[in-house]
Design an enzyme around this catalytic site. Structure first.
Site, PDB file in Angstrom:
ATOM      1  N   HIS A   1       0.955  -1.117  -0.037  1.00 41.74           N
ATOM      2  CA  HIS A   1       0.003   0.173  -0.116  1.00 41.74           C
ATOM      3  C   HIS A   1       1.055   1.170   0.137  1.00 41.74           C
ATOM      4  O   HIS A   1       2.145   1.099   0.494  1.00 41.74           O
ATOM      5  CB  HIS A   1      -0.903  -0.061   1.131  1.00 41.74           C
ATOM      6  CG  HIS A   1      -1.784   0.973   1.356  1.00 41.74           C
ATOM      7  ND1 HIS A   1      -1.662   2.342   1.736  1.00 41.74           N
ATOM      8  CD2 HIS A   1      -3.093   1.119   1.362  1.00 41.74           C
ATOM      9  CE1 HIS A   1      -2.829   2.863   1.649  1.00 41.74           C
ATOM     10  NE2 HIS A   1      -3.815   2.061   1.465  1.00 41.74           N
TER      11      HIS A   1
ATOM     12  N   ASP B   1       3.046  -4.787   8.093  1.00 40.78           N
ATOM     13  CA  ASP B   1       1.757  -4.064   7.746  1.00 40.78           C
ATOM     14  C   ASP B   1       0.765  -5.106   8.131  1.00 40.78           C
ATOM     15  O   ASP B   1       0.336  -5.621   7.244  1.00 40.78           O
ATOM     16  CB  ASP B   1       1.700  -3.428   6.434  1.00 40.78           C
ATOM     17  CG  ASP B   1       0.552  -2.734   6.441  1.00 40.78           C
ATOM     18  OD1 ASP B   1      -0.611  -2.623   7.072  1.00 40.78           O
ATOM     19  OD2 ASP B   1       0.406  -2.017   5.197  1.00 40.78           O
TER      20      ASP B   1
ATOM     21  N   GLN C   1      -4.654  -5.380   7.005  1.00 37.26           N
ATOM     22  CA  GLN C   1      -5.481  -6.108   6.235  1.00 37.26           C
ATOM     23  C   GLN C   1      -5.515  -7.748   6.784  1.00 37.26           C
ATOM     24  O   GLN C   1      -6.494  -8.522   6.508  1.00 37.26           O
ATOM     25  CB  GLN C   1      -5.356  -6.449   4.533  1.00 37.26           C
ATOM     26  CG  GLN C   1      -5.569  -5.136   3.962  1.00 37.26           C
ATOM     27  CD  GLN C   1      -7.174  -4.557   3.948  1.00 37.26           C
ATOM     28  OE1 GLN C   1      -7.890  -5.206   4.275  1.00 37.26           O
ATOM     29  NE2 GLN C   1      -7.113  -3.324   3.428  1.00 37.26           N
TER      30      GLN C   1
ATOM     31  N   LYS D   1     -10.243  -0.746  10.432  1.00 36.33           N
ATOM     32  CA  LYS D   1     -10.457  -1.881   9.630  1.00 36.33           C
ATOM     33  C   LYS D   1     -10.984  -3.037  10.500  1.00 36.33           C
ATOM     34  O   LYS D   1     -11.172  -4.360   9.998  1.00 36.33           O
ATOM     35  CB  LYS D   1      -9.451  -2.029   8.789  1.00 36.33           C
ATOM     36  CG  LYS D   1      -9.035  -0.945   7.479  1.00 36.33           C
ATOM     37  CD  LYS D   1      -7.868  -1.412   6.692  1.00 36.33           C
ATOM     38  CE  LYS D   1      -7.261  -0.365   6.211  1.00 36.33           C
ATOM     39  NZ  LYS D   1      -8.041   0.137   4.919  1.00 36.33           N
TER      40      LYS D   1
ATOM     41  N   CYS E   1      -4.588   2.403  -3.771  1.00 39.08           N
ATOM     42  CA  CYS E   1      -3.406   2.958  -3.058  1.00 39.08           C
ATOM     43  C   CYS E   1      -2.124   1.735  -3.381  1.00 39.08           C
ATOM     44  O   CYS E   1      -1.320   1.706  -2.407  1.00 39.08           O
ATOM     45  CB  CYS E   1      -3.754   3.187  -1.797  1.00 39.08           C
ATOM     46  SG  CYS E   1      -4.792   4.277  -1.309  1.00 39.08           S
TER      47      CYS E   1
HETATM   48  N1  PMP Z   1      -2.010  -1.011   4.495  1.00 39.19           N
HETATM   49  C1  PMP Z   1      -2.678  -1.449   3.870  1.00 39.19           C
HETATM   50  C2  PMP Z   1      -2.649  -2.940   3.354  1.00 39.19           C
HETATM   51  C3  PMP Z   1      -4.017  -1.122   3.671  1.00 39.19           C
HETATM   52  O1  PMP Z   1      -4.902  -1.973   3.332  1.00 39.19           O
HETATM   53  C4  PMP Z   1      -4.229   0.302   4.282  1.00 39.19           C
HETATM   54  C5  PMP Z   1      -5.793   1.115   4.294  1.00 39.19           C
HETATM   55  N2  PMP Z   1      -6.195   0.686   3.001  1.00 39.19           N
HETATM   56  C6  PMP Z   1      -3.389   1.026   4.687  1.00 39.19           C
HETATM   57  C7  PMP Z   1      -1.988   0.315   5.116  1.00 39.19           C
HETATM   58  C8  PMP Z   1      -3.347   2.344   5.386  1.00 39.19           C
HETATM   59  O2  PMP Z   1      -4.343   2.255   6.484  1.00 39.19           O
HETATM   60  P1  PMP Z   1      -4.878   3.931   6.922  1.00 39.19           P
HETATM   61  O3  PMP Z   1      -5.475   4.461   5.551  1.00 39.19           O
HETATM   62  O4  PMP Z   1      -5.920   3.350   7.896  1.00 39.19           O
HETATM   63  O5  PMP Z   1      -3.458   4.433   7.603  1.00 39.19           O
END
Ligand code: PMP
Length: 413
Positions: free
Chosen positions: A124, A201, A204, A227, A367
């Site tokens: 991401h 990270d 997910q 999430k 993203c």
């Molecule tokens: N890493 C991953 C794998 C994600 O899916 C996301 C959110 N889509 C993020 C980081 C970023 O999370 P946040 O927008 O809550 O900071």
């Protein structure tokens, strides 16, 4: 008026009983953010109604109570991911802020010229751009673990890219585009063998299955509360004490200090050193309630429901020969997410057509532009599932998908 399905009380999720465009809401965007159950909403409301004060500051009962709630949430989070001690849990706003904290506080100080930082191509942007900034500022090189045709990171790729020059490896546990589960334990192990630190990270993964940071042996692990059923605005950074101790603070201000003089200041011990300013206690209370909710439902049940829904949706989409599904060749190693495209249809058109039927999916680059470029596409549709979804949701979704080509004038085949 209980609506129990597969052991989950769906009436806990009032938003799922609402309508959109006059249709029952079918929410298939939990990878972006999860819906919030009543016990979480109630906990936050109770906190603001009866316990709200600025923590760590007051000497009066209410402030002491707010401090207790905040620290209880930290202790529960520690146990939830099996960290060794509460001081290794830093509350942030979200995954993005946690990763920036590591990049600025660890990366900018401990990565040297000529060092290599290894990421996967499926990161991401929040686990990619901070490392680009570190690499540029420090004269380090970014290297990527690429995926095989099933979206997997192979052992050969790990062994080739993570070398004696690698000082930091940052890897996503579950891809938010492909849903693939990465072999993080092997990757962390390889990072440690070459003397690098490993950042994982969990954004997910932790909504869907239990994560034990000591078992993975991650040096840092990050996730967002929103999430995994909690309110937005609360996130977690886990770091091993010995690393957090040697890192300078990221943000400076109130609450993170010990003594302040005109020209100098000394900083508070962990975790306060990394928690400058008034903290999101209501968010932490919500996170604690979310953890309790997940524990009540149980990860076993969550995994079983998630997996059944993904398999069912996957097999139904597979029947449609104008659909391309990205990632793993099968439904197997896929966690909560299906990314797909419909022949001749732009993902944004698909999402709009589904929206009119009450079905909320995501369309775009999610993203993860480097990943999509690597896959040779600009955008995908993404349906993501959580344990409050039902097979009926999948049916509504698939029926809507079947209409798309017709609506766009291509005929339904
Ligand atoms: N890493 C991953 C794998 C994600 O899916 C996301 C959110 N889509 C993020 C980081 C970023 O999370 P946040 O927008 O809550 O900071």
């Amino acid at each position: 008026n209980k609506l129990v399905q597969a052991g989950v009380d769906l009436s806990d999720f009032p938003i799922l009983q609402t309508k959109t465009h006059g249709k029952r809401l079918v929410y298939l965007d939990s990878a972006a953010t999860a819906q919030k159950p009543l016990p979480v909403l109630d906990a936050v409301r109770h906190y603001y109604e009866e316990e709200n004060a600025n923590p760590h500051r007051g000497n009066y009962e209410l402030s002491v109570l707010a401090t207790e709630r905040y620290e209880e949430a930290r202790a529960l989070t520690r146990a939830f991911i099996n960290a060794k001690e509460d001081a290794e849990i830093i509350f942030t706003r979200n995954t993005t802020e946690s990763l920036n904290l590591i990049a600025y506080s660890y990366g900018m100080h401990f990565i040297q010229e000529g060092d290599e930082i290894v990421l996967s191509i499926a990161e991401h942007h929040s686990n990619l751009i901070p490392w680009q900034q570190v690499a540029k500022a420090r004269g380090a090189t970014l290297k990527y673990l690429y995926l095989d045709k099933n979206g997997r990171i192979t052992e050969e790729e790990i062994n080739e890219k993570i070398t004696e020059k690698t000082r930091l490896v940052a890897i996503v546990h579950v891809s938010n585009v492909l849903g693939t589960v990465n072999p993080v334990k092997e990757i962390v192990n390889k990072a440690h063998n070459v003397g690098a630190v490993a950042v994982v990270d969990l954004a997910q993964s932790i909504p869907h299955f239990p994560v034990d940071v000591q078992d993975i042996d991650a040096d840092f692990a990050v996730f967002s509360g929103h999430k995994m059923l909690s309110p937005m605005g609360i996130g977690v950074l886990y770091g091993k004490r010995e690393l957090l101790e040697k890192m300078p603070p990221f943000l400076f201000g109130g609450d993170m200090i010990e003594y302040v003089y005109e020209q100098e200041a000394t900083f508070a011990p962990l975790p306060a050193k990394f928690e400058a300013g008034t903290q999101n206690v209501g968010g932490a209370v919500g996170l604690a309630a979310a953890i309790r909710y997940i524990q009540k439902v149980g990860y076993d049940r969550i995994r079983e429901i998630d997996s059944k829904l993904v398999h069912y949706a996957f097999s139904r989409l597979r029947e449609l020969d104008y659909i391309t599904i990205y990632g793993d060749g099968g439904a197997g190693n896929r966690c909560g997410v299906i990314s797909f495209n419909i022949r001749d249809a732009h993902p944004h058109d698909v999402a709009s057509i589904l929206d009119a039927d009450g079905v909320a999916i995501r369309a775009g680059h999610h993203c993860a532009q480097p990943l999509l470029r690597y896959l040779g596409i600009n955008a995908t549709c993404r349906a993501s599932f959580y344990f409050y979804n039902t097979p009926e949701d999948v049916d509504t979704f698939v029926e809507s998908v079947k209409k798309v080509r017709g609506v766009l004038g291509y005929g339904s085949k």
